[in-house]
Design a protein around this motif. Sequence first.
Motif, short mmCIF file in Angstrom:
data_model
loop_
_atom_site.label_atom_id
_atom_site.label_comp_id
_atom_site.label_asym_id
_atom_site.label_seq_id
_atom_site.Cartn_x
_atom_site.Cartn_y
_atom_site.Cartn_z
N LYS A 1 0.83 -1.21 0.00
CA LYS A 1 0.00 0.00 0.00
C LYS A 1 0.87 1.26 0.00
CE LYS A 1 -3.93 -2.08 2.44
NZ LYS A 1 -4.91 -1.93 1.36
N LEU A 2 1.89 1.27 0.85
CA LEU A 2 2.75 2.45 0.95
C LEU A 2 3.57 2.65 -0.32
CD1 LEU A 2 4.08 2.26 4.63
CD2 LEU A 2 2.06 3.43 3.74
N SER A 3 4.05 1.55 -0.90
CA SER A 3 4.83 1.66 -2.13
C SER A 3 3.98 2.22 -3.27
CB SER A 3 5.39 0.29 -2.53
OG SER A 3 6.34 -0.16 -1.59
N GLY A 4 2.73 1.78 -3.34
CA GLY A 4 1.84 2.30 -4.36
C GLY A 4 1.61 3.79 -4.21
N LEU A 5 1.44 4.23 -2.98
CA LEU A 5 1.26 5.66 -2.72
C LEU A 5 2.54 6.44 -3.02
CD1 LEU A 5 -0.73 5.46 0.63
CD2 LEU A 5 -1.61 6.27 -1.56
N GLU A 6 3.67 5.84 -2.66
CA GLU A 6 4.96 6.51 -2.86
C GLU A 6 5.25 6.71 -4.34
OE1 GLU A 6 9.24 6.92 -3.45
OE2 GLU A 6 8.15 5.07 -3.87
#
Length: 218
Positions: free
Chosen positions: A71-76
């Motif tokens: 999830k965080l990688s997608g947002l990043e």
Amino acid sequence: MPDRNYRNKLKANTLLVAKRIVENEGLGALQARRIAQEAGCSVGTIYNLYDGLDDLIIRVNSGTLEDLGAKLSGLEQSATGSLADNLTAMALAYLQLALDSQTAWRAVFEHQLAKDKTVPDWYREHQATLFSIVEKKLAHVVTDDQQRKMAARALFAAVHGIVSIALDQKLGDFDYAATQAQVKFIVQSAAKGLVEQPMQSNASTSGYAADVSEPDAN
């Protein structure tokens, strides 16, 4: 080769069974005898496949961290806004994961290792990889590597504290909108402060926490 393939399949199956139990009923329901029964093997096999129940639980928890990392990688990767906007999006994603997967999320922090066990290096590295996603966002306002690690962990601790208190209903009934507002307030305030006054390289960073879960028994 057939024996190795069978072992790998059995190991994967026991992990899936353990994950399902944790997700549906919580960490307290996870017992070797039950895992063996549902996986179709003996209790002894569980301990041959894994280095005890602690090892299996850590691997279940690792899967939860992988979900958060995705999830965080997608947002990043898709982020285009300000530091405050990007950090807020990550913090709210953490809140949503905790809300959507409460039992699995709680297991990450509820698990206590046996006294003779230590957290494996690969799990520490997994945690560090998660923090590195936040650290990248802080790079232009916190130039020192150690300070950046400290800042990322401090932000996590603040957000996690808000989420934990809210979901545990320590200060009243859970209120999603209020929890969102608290998360936004603490993250945006921190981001504003860092933008207006970037951290200097001579600030003390000794003693920052190195992990987010799986505390050693001692």
